[in-house]
Motif scaffolding. Structure first.
Motif, PDB file in Angstrom:
ATOM      1  N   VAL A   1      -2.804   4.945  -3.542  1.00 43.10           N
ATOM      2  CA  VAL A   1      -4.007   5.686  -3.165  1.00 43.10           C
ATOM      3  C   VAL A   1      -3.642   7.123  -2.821  1.00 43.10           C
ATOM      4  CG1 VAL A   1      -5.165   3.614  -2.282  1.00 43.10           C
ATOM      5  CG2 VAL A   1      -3.801   5.034  -0.728  1.00 43.10           C
TER       6      VAL A   1
ATOM      7  N   LEU B   1      -1.031  -1.169  -4.446  1.00 42.70           N
ATOM      8  CA  LEU B   1      -2.201  -0.297  -4.468  1.00 42.70           C
ATOM      9  C   LEU B   1      -1.737   1.116  -4.129  1.00 42.70           C
ATOM     10  CD1 LEU B   1      -5.242   0.279  -4.602  1.00 42.70           C
ATOM     11  CD2 LEU B   1      -5.410  -0.429  -2.210  1.00 42.70           C
TER      12      LEU B   1
ATOM     13  N   LEU C   1       0.862  -1.190   0.000  1.00 45.80           N
ATOM     14  CA  LEU C   1       0.000   0.000   0.000  1.00 45.80           C
ATOM     15  C   LEU C   1       0.890   1.229   0.000  1.00 45.80           C
ATOM     16  CD1 LEU C   1      -2.804   1.344   0.284  1.00 45.80           C
ATOM     17  CD2 LEU C   1      -2.465   1.239   2.764  1.00 45.80           C
TER      18      LEU C   1
ATOM     19  N   VAL D   1     -11.930  -0.389  -2.507  1.00 43.47           N
ATOM     20  CA  VAL D   1     -11.218  -0.578  -3.774  1.00 43.47           C
ATOM     21  C   VAL D   1     -10.810  -2.037  -3.939  1.00 43.47           C
ATOM     22  CG1 VAL D   1      -9.123  -0.017  -5.069  1.00 43.47           C
ATOM     23  CG2 VAL D   1     -10.373   1.790  -3.884  1.00 43.47           C
TER      24      VAL D   1
ATOM     25  N   GLN E   1     -12.182   3.350   2.441  1.00 46.09           N
ATOM     26  CA  GLN E   1     -12.046   3.555   0.997  1.00 46.09           C
ATOM     27  C   GLN E   1     -11.085   2.542   0.377  1.00 46.09           C
ATOM     28  OE1 GLN E   1     -10.835   7.672   1.323  1.00 46.09           O
ATOM     29  NE2 GLN E   1     -12.825   8.416   0.572  1.00 46.09           N
ATOM     30  N   ILE E   2      -9.997   2.247   1.091  1.00 44.15           N
ATOM     31  CA  ILE E   2      -9.018   1.276   0.592  1.00 44.15           C
ATOM     32  C   ILE E   2      -9.647  -0.109   0.483  1.00 44.15           C
ATOM     33  CG2 ILE E   2      -6.879   0.063   1.173  1.00 44.15           C
ATOM     34  CD1 ILE E   2      -5.943   2.743   2.433  1.00 44.15           C
TER      35      ILE E   2
ATOM     36  N   ALA F   1      -6.582   8.866   1.804  1.00 46.49           N
ATOM     37  CA  ALA F   1      -7.557   7.781   1.656  1.00 46.49           C
ATOM     38  C   ALA F   1      -7.749   7.063   2.995  1.00 46.49           C
ATOM     39  CB  ALA F   1      -7.087   6.787   0.603  1.00 46.49           C
TER      40      ALA F   1
ATOM     41  N   ARG G   1       0.837   5.464  -0.347  1.00 46.81           N
ATOM     42  CA  ARG G   1       0.075   6.716  -0.377  1.00 46.81           C
ATOM     43  C   ARG G   1       0.896   7.799  -1.074  1.00 46.81           C
ATOM     44  NH1 ARG G   1      -4.235   6.708   3.341  1.00 46.81           N
ATOM     45  NH2 ARG G   1      -4.253   4.857   4.694  1.00 46.81           N
TER      46      ARG G   1
ATOM     47  N   LYS H   1      -6.654   9.343  -7.627  1.00 50.58           N
ATOM     48  CA  LYS H   1      -7.540   8.200  -7.405  1.00 50.58           C
ATOM     49  C   LYS H   1      -6.691   6.952  -7.209  1.00 50.58           C
ATOM     50  CE  LYS H   1      -8.097   7.370 -12.358  1.00 50.58           C
ATOM     51  NZ  LYS H   1      -9.073   7.212 -13.479  1.00 50.58           N
ATOM     52  N   ALA H   2      -7.330   5.885  -6.750  1.00 55.74           N
ATOM     53  CA  ALA H   2      -6.608   4.640  -6.503  1.00 55.74           C
ATOM     54  C   ALA H   2      -6.241   3.970  -7.820  1.00 55.74           C
ATOM     55  CB  ALA H   2      -7.463   3.699  -5.657  1.00 55.74           C
TER      56      ALA H   2
END
Length: 247
Positions: free
Chosen positions: A37, A35, A15, A49, A45-46, A41, A17, A23-24
């Motif tokens: 994001v 991912l 992950l 997705v 929200q994560i 986020a 950021r 957007k993701a």
């Protein structure tokens, strides 16, 4: 590294950021995915997705693993063995000599001279190390040539270029204007390597992949789409897997 669980199946993912992300977005490798994001986020929200892209993640990771299994396998570095080089399978010729270090040259194939005193157990690792070093130097030299060819004309001058063993990307351009390239690009045709270099050079001016970035890539390399398509289609072939054999 985090774990994404789907039933009993576990898939590693990262992950990340970013304050620049609007957007993701997901990127996938054979063993994991990333991912990206927006910086603010939330966990909710994560998770949304991940759940929304659940089927896509499973299908894509499986597809990437199948492609990875098609990679060239090398059992022994002996005369007649082949490795990929510039988009073609290329033959090795191994000869013993009186020197103390393995030497690599190229002329219609790889000519490798190995110290004749090497034991069978150490020969493969010595040859593989020498090949990797030679190939990394070739990528570096090619990249510098491409930077000289395109940099002055388009006002794109990196601070330098480094060749790395990157697992999840072909290249990157740091805030320090240093370009990093994956040495496995030497296994692709030379125009594909040129595209990768130009791609990172264009990030000196545009740090994202917005239309302005691709417009600049197109001004430097009008046929960049064909080169990128080759890389996307054949990326799983760029390298070799050394298979250890049991006695």
């Amino acid at each position: 590294m985090s774990i994404y669980r789907i039933g009993e199946r576990e898939i590693e993912y990262t992950l990340r950021r970013s304050p620049r992300a609007k957007k993701a977005s997901l990127s996938v490798t054979p063993q994991s995915f990333e991912l990206l994001v927006p910086e603010r986020a939330t966990e909710e929200q994560i998770n949304a997705v991940l759940e929304r892209r659940r089927s896509w993640i499973i299908e894509t990771v499986q597809h990437m693993r199948e492609r990875a299994r098609a990679q060239t396998r090398v059992y022994r570095f002996v005369t007649g063995a082949k490795i990929p080089y510039r988009g073609r399978m290329t033959r090795l010729t191994i000869e013993p000599f009186d020197g103390s270090l393995a030497e690599v040259s190229f002329r219609n194939g790889f000519q490798i001279r190995k110290p004749q005193h090497l034991s069978p157990d150490s020969t493969d690792s010595i040859i593989e190390t020498a090949l990797r070093l030679w190939l990394k130097r070739r990528v570096r030299d090619d990249a510098r040539d491409f930077i000289r060819r395109h940099g002055e004309r388009h006002g794109l001058k990196p601070r330098g270029v480094q060749i790395k063993d990157q697992k999840h990307m072909w290249g990157s351009c740091g805030q320090d204007r240093q370009i990093n390239l994956n040495w496995h690009l030497i296994f692709a045709p030379k125009p594909v390597l040129e595209y990768a270099v130009v791609h990172e050079m264009c990030h000196l001016r545009h740090r994202n992949h917005e239309p302005e970035f691709w417009d600049l890539v197109g001004r430097v390399l009008p046929d960049w789409k064909e080169r990128k398509a080759w890389l996307d289609k054949n990326e799983h072939l760029l390298g070799w897997e050394k298979v250890e054999t049991s006695v």
